[in-house]
Enzyme design. Structure first.
Site, PDB file in Angstrom:
ATOM      1  N   GLY A  12       0.781  -1.241   0.000  1.00  0.00           N
ATOM      2  CA  GLY A  12       0.000   0.000   0.000  1.00  0.00           C
ATOM      3  C   GLY A  12       0.809   1.285   0.000  1.00  0.00           C
ATOM      4  N   SER A  13       2.056   1.226  -0.442  1.00  0.00           N
ATOM      5  CA  SER A  13       2.845   2.469  -0.407  1.00  0.00           C
ATOM      6  C   SER A  13       2.326   3.486  -1.435  1.00  0.00           C
ATOM      7  CB  SER A  13       4.338   2.192  -0.611  1.00  0.00           C
ATOM      8  OG  SER A  13       4.596   1.780  -1.929  1.00  0.00           O
ATOM      9  N   ASN A  14       1.767   3.012  -2.537  1.00  0.00           N
ATOM     10  CA  ASN A  14       1.180   3.955  -3.495  1.00  0.00           C
ATOM     11  C   ASN A  14      -0.112   4.570  -2.948  1.00  0.00           C
ATOM     12  OD1 ASN A  14       2.674   4.237  -6.163  1.00  0.00           O
ATOM     13  ND2 ASN A  14       2.776   2.031  -5.814  1.00  0.00           N
ATOM     14  N   LEU A  89      -3.357  -7.392  -7.699  1.00  0.00           N
ATOM     15  CA  LEU A  89      -2.758  -8.499  -8.454  1.00  0.00           C
ATOM     16  C   LEU A  89      -3.738  -9.323  -9.279  1.00  0.00           C
ATOM     17  CD1 LEU A  89      -0.105  -9.759  -5.876  1.00  0.00           C
ATOM     18  CD2 LEU A  89       0.215  -8.229  -7.827  1.00  0.00           C
ATOM     19  N   LYS A  90      -5.029  -9.130  -9.041  1.00  0.00           N
ATOM     20  CA  LYS A  90      -5.988  -9.969  -9.761  1.00  0.00           C
ATOM     21  C   LYS A  90      -6.456  -9.279 -11.037  1.00  0.00           C
ATOM     22  CE  LYS A  90      -5.857 -13.552  -7.386  1.00  0.00           C
ATOM     23  NZ  LYS A  90      -6.316 -13.843  -6.060  1.00  0.00           N
ATOM     24  N   ILE A  92      -8.986  -7.733 -13.542  1.00  0.00           N
ATOM     25  CA  ILE A  92     -10.267  -7.045 -13.348  1.00  0.00           C
ATOM     26  C   ILE A  92     -11.293  -7.672 -14.301  1.00  0.00           C
ATOM     27  CG2 ILE A  92     -11.443  -4.805 -13.633  1.00  0.00           C
ATOM     28  CD1 ILE A  92      -9.549  -4.839 -11.253  1.00  0.00           C
ATOM     29  N   ASN A 106      -3.932   1.965 -14.052  1.00  0.00           N
ATOM     30  CA  ASN A 106      -3.055   1.033 -13.340  1.00  0.00           C
ATOM     31  C   ASN A 106      -1.650   1.614 -13.309  1.00  0.00           C
ATOM     32  OD1 ASN A 106      -2.109  -1.533 -12.220  1.00  0.00           O
ATOM     33  ND2 ASN A 106      -1.236  -1.947 -14.239  1.00  0.00           N
ATOM     34  N   HIS A 108       2.209   0.420 -13.322  1.00  0.00           N
ATOM     35  CA  HIS A 108       3.045  -0.753 -13.608  1.00  0.00           C
ATOM     36  C   HIS A 108       4.502  -0.344 -13.379  1.00  0.00           C
ATOM     37  CE1 HIS A 108       4.073  -4.581 -15.444  1.00  0.00           C
ATOM     38  NE2 HIS A 108       5.037  -3.946 -16.090  1.00  0.00           N
ATOM     39  N   GLU A 178       7.236   6.040  -8.737  1.00  0.00           N
ATOM     40  CA  GLU A 178       5.810   5.666  -8.707  1.00  0.00           C
ATOM     41  C   GLU A 178       5.041   6.613  -7.787  1.00  0.00           C
ATOM     42  OE1 GLU A 178       4.718   1.552  -8.053  1.00  0.00           O
ATOM     43  OE2 GLU A 178       6.650   0.874  -8.787  1.00  0.00           O
TER      44      GLU A 178
HETATM   45  C1  GRF Z   1       4.106  -1.283  -7.164  1.00  0.00           C
HETATM   46  O1  GRF Z   1       5.429  -1.514  -7.564  1.00  0.00           O
HETATM   47  C2  GRF Z   1       3.197  -1.169  -8.360  1.00  0.00           C
HETATM   48  O2  GRF Z   1       3.802  -0.597  -9.472  1.00  0.00           O
HETATM   49  C3  GRF Z   1       2.896  -2.599  -8.660  1.00  0.00           C
HETATM   50  O3  GRF Z   1       2.789  -3.222  -7.395  1.00  0.00           O
HETATM   51  C4  GRF Z   1       3.539  -2.488  -6.432  1.00  0.00           C
HETATM   52  C5  GRF Z   1       2.604  -2.103  -5.337  1.00  0.00           C
HETATM   53  O4  GRF Z   1       3.277  -1.506  -4.266  1.00  0.00           O
HETATM   54  N1  GRF Z   1       1.769  -2.727  -9.539  1.00  0.00           N
HETATM   55  P1  GRF Z   1       2.472  -0.839  -3.071  1.00  0.00           P
HETATM   56  O5  GRF Z   1       1.492  -1.883  -2.560  1.00  0.00           O
HETATM   57  O6  GRF Z   1       1.773   0.379  -3.602  1.00  0.00           O
HETATM   58  O7  GRF Z   1       3.505  -0.491  -2.051  1.00  0.00           O
END
Ligand code: GRF
Length: 205
Positions: A12-14, A89-90, A92, A106, A108, A178
């Site tokens: 969940g860092s994003n 990860l799943k 959609i 998304n 990536h 990101e």
């Molecule tokens: C990130 O590297 C994102 O690009 C990828 O999965 C990772 C998720 O990281 N799709 P976080 O859960 O947001 O820390």
């Protein structure tokens, strides 16, 4: 104000980066829901600390609690206008893509169209990039269509990885970008500054 739902599966860092941009006043949106395929992922803890509603979905359940049809109802009830896949990860389901056409993005962790597609997620991506001795990587934010990592690209950032000693070094360098590019793209979408012209995406600066 644009209402968004963030889909997560892990750390969940994003999600945190989006929340930080909101608290800093850089991003005027509301996170109305956080959705995951796992009820015990750390990203859910971040959502709960921030009093955001959480939903668990499973592609195996067709109706009721945990189903995509229930989730669609919840998203529509909350007037969600944008779905952000941030480490979800799943795959959609097509039904959700049809309902939220051009309203799902998304992030990536590589420069698409290279190093994308089925099985290319998380450290798999960075290992493949490392093993090819690629010198430049970076995040891509793109619209989601029915094929993995295939939708139109909205934004990318190039990161020099020529000094990387391990795939983990690449992951860390890309992740830093990101956390900047995702809030940036959400902001531009919320301001209606992401536009399609001549079959190409333009961001109005
Ligand atoms: C990130 O590297 C994102 O690009 C990828 O999965 C990772 C998720 O990281 N799709 P976080 O859960 O947001 O820390």
């Amino acid at each position: 104000m644009l209402k968004i739902a963030v889909f997560v599966s892990g750390r969940g860092s994003n999600l945190k980066a989006i929340l930080n941009a909101v608290s800093a006043g850089e991003l005027q949106i509301e996170i109305s829901a956080v959705v995951s395929d796992k009820s015990d992922c750390p990203a859910f803890d971040i959502a709960k600390e921030n009093q955001i509603d959480t939903f668990v979905v499973s592609s195996k359940i067709s109706e009721g609690e945990g189903s995509y049809s229930k989730l669609i109802f919840e998203l529509e009830t909350r007037s969600v206008g944008l779905i952000v896949l941030a480490g979800f990860l799943k795959k959609i389901p097509d039904e959700l893509i049809d309902i939220f056409e051009n309203k799902i993005i998304n992030i990536h962790p590589a420069l698409l169209p290279a190093f994308g597609g089925k099985g290319m997620y998380g450290m798999n991506v960075h290992r493949a990039v490392f093993d090819k001795s690629v010198q430049v990587s970076g995040p891509t934010v793109h619209f989601v269509d029915k094929i993995y990592d295939n939708g139109r690209i909205i934004a990318q950032r190039a990161v020099d990885i020529s000094d990387a000693q391990t795939p983990e070094d690449i992951a860390a360098a890309v992740l830093k970008e990101e956390h900047k590019i995702l809030p940036f793209v959400i902001k531009k979408i919320s301001e209606e500054k992401v536009q399609l012209k001549n079959n190409r995406i333009y961001i109005i600066r």
